[in-house]
Design an enzyme around this catalytic site. Structure first.
Site, PDB file in Angstrom:
ATOM      1  N   THR A 142       0.842  -1.206   0.000  1.00 37.67           N
ATOM      2  CA  THR A 142       0.000   0.000   0.000  1.00 37.67           C
ATOM      3  C   THR A 142       0.879   1.259   0.000  1.00 37.67           C
ATOM      4  OG1 THR A 142      -0.412   0.231   2.376  1.00 37.67           O
ATOM      5  CG2 THR A 142      -1.804  -1.353   1.171  1.00 37.67           C
TER       6      THR A 142
ATOM      7  N   GLU B  14       1.307  -3.021   4.645  1.00 39.72           N
ATOM      8  CA  GLU B  14       0.410  -1.870   4.797  1.00 39.72           C
ATOM      9  C   GLU B  14       1.212  -0.562   4.965  1.00 39.72           C
ATOM     10  OE1 GLU B  14      -2.115  -0.265   4.655  1.00 39.72           O
ATOM     11  OE2 GLU B  14      -3.947  -1.331   5.116  1.00 39.72           O
ATOM     12  N   HIS B  15       0.461   0.549   5.011  1.00 43.49           N
ATOM     13  CA  HIS B  15       1.023   1.905   4.992  1.00 43.49           C
ATOM     14  C   HIS B  15       2.151   2.153   6.015  1.00 43.49           C
ATOM     15  CE1 HIS B  15      -0.890   3.069   8.783  1.00 43.49           C
ATOM     16  NE2 HIS B  15      -1.813   2.190   8.417  1.00 43.49           N
ATOM     17  N   ASP B  16       3.075   2.984   5.609  1.00 45.15           N
ATOM     18  CA  ASP B  16       4.121   3.529   6.495  1.00 45.15           C
ATOM     19  C   ASP B  16       5.062   2.478   7.084  1.00 45.15           C
ATOM     20  OD1 ASP B  16       3.255   6.334   6.366  1.00 45.15           O
ATOM     21  OD2 ASP B  16       1.449   5.589   7.355  1.00 45.15           O
TER      22      ASP B  16
ATOM     23  N   ASN C 174       2.788   0.884   9.895  1.00 48.45           N
ATOM     24  CA  ASN C 174       3.788   1.375  10.866  1.00 48.45           C
ATOM     25  C   ASN C 174       4.594   0.261  11.521  1.00 48.45           C
ATOM     26  OD1 ASN C 174       3.549   4.353  10.949  1.00 48.45           O
ATOM     27  ND2 ASN C 174       1.413   3.874  11.410  1.00 48.45           N
TER      28      ASN C 174
END
Ligand code: UDP
Length: 219
Positions: free
Chosen positions: A122, A140-142, A160
Site C-alpha cells: 500500500t 500496509e502503509h508507512d 507502521n
C-alpha cells in the site's frame, strides 16, 4: 552485442515459482526475450520448464551489453552473497512483479524485488534490496523494510511496522500495526514462525512462534 539478457538465479522451488511471474512481467512491459535459469548445482546445461538452465560462469561469459538477474532463492544470506557477486560483475538486479500485484502511492522498492501473485504494497512504504513477498502477502502503509527481507506466503504486515535486514516472516504470520511514534520493530535477522501473531516488537536474531508470539528458547 545483443540486447539485455534476463535470468532467474536459482532453479529450485523459489526460482521455478518465480519464472512465470518474470515471464508475465516481461510480456507486460512489451519485451520479447528468453529468460535463463542460472543454477550452480547443475551437472551440465539443461532445460527446466522450457527455459535454458546454465551455471553462473556460463551466464557471465554470454555476450550482451546488459544483463539483468532476479535472485530467486529464499535464503537471504545467499541472496546477499549473490547480489554482491552480481554487483562486482556489473550485472544489475532485476525486480519482477505479477500482473495482479498492487502497489499504491509513494512506495519505494529497491532493486531485486520479487512480488508474487496477489501481493499488495500500500502507500508510503520503503523497501530495501532483494525483498521477496510470496503469494498473497501484504505490506500496509508507512512500513519500512530493510534489505534481504523474506515474506513467505500470506504474511499480513500491518501499518507502521519496521522490519530490519534479513528478517524472515513465515507463512500466514500476522504482525500487529505500530503507530507513527512507536512502530512495531522486527529486529535484524529475526524469524517469525508460520502462523505467529506478533503483538509486540521482536528483538534481533530471535525466533518467535505462536499466538501471541513468544521467543522460542534454544535448547
Ligand atoms: N544456488 C546456486 N548458487 C548458490 C546457492 C544456491 O545456484 O550460490 C541454487 C541451488 O543450487 C538451488 C537453489 O539455488 O538450486 C536454492 O534452492 P533451495 O531449494 O535451497 O531453496 P529455494 O528454492 O526454496 O530458495
Amino acid at each position: 552485442m545483443t540486447e539485455t539478457l534476463y535470468a532467474i538465479y536459482g532453479a529450485s522451488g523459489c526460482g521455478r515459482s518465480l519464472m512465470p511471474v518474470a515471464r508475465e512481467h516481461l510480456a507486460r512491459t512489451g519485451i520479447q526475450a528468453d529468460i535463463y535459469f542460472i543454477d550452480d548445482n547443475l551437472a551440465e546445461p539443461t532445460v527446466i520448464n522450457g527455459h535454458q538452465a546454465i551455471s553462473y560462469e556460463m551466464f557471465k561469459v554470454l555476450k550482451s551489453s546488459r544483463k539483468s538477474v532476479l535472485i530467486a532463492i529464499a535464503n537471504s544470506k545467499v541472496r546477499e552473497k549473490l547480489a554482491n557477486k552480481l554487483d562486482q560483475d556489473e550485472i544489475e538486479l532485476w525486480s519482477v512483479q505479477a500482473n495482479n500485484t498492487i502497489i499504491m502511492d509513494g512506495a519505494i522498492i529497491a532493486a531485486g524485488a520479487a512480488l508474487s501473485p496477489f501481493v499488495t504494497v500500500t502507500s508510503n512504504i520503503q523497501i530495501g534490496k532483494c525483498f521477496h513477498a510470496n503469494l498473497y502477502s501484504y505490506v500496509e502503509h508507512d512500513c519500512i523494510i530493510g534489505d534481504y527481507v523474506t515474506f513467505a506466503p500470506g504474511v499480513k504486515c500491518n501499518g507502521n511496522i519496521h522490519i530490519e535486514d534479513h528478517a524472515y516472516i513465515g507463512t500466514g504470520a500476522v504482525i500487529k500495526q505500530g503507530t507513527p511514534d512507536k512502530p512495531l520493530v522486527i529486529g535484524k535477522g529475526a524469524v517469525v514462525g508460520m502462523g505467529a501473531v506478533v503483538t509486540k516488537s521482536v528483538p534481533a536474531g530471535v525466533t518467535v512462534v505462536g499466538n501471541p508470539a513468544r521467543i522460542l528458547e534454544k535448547k
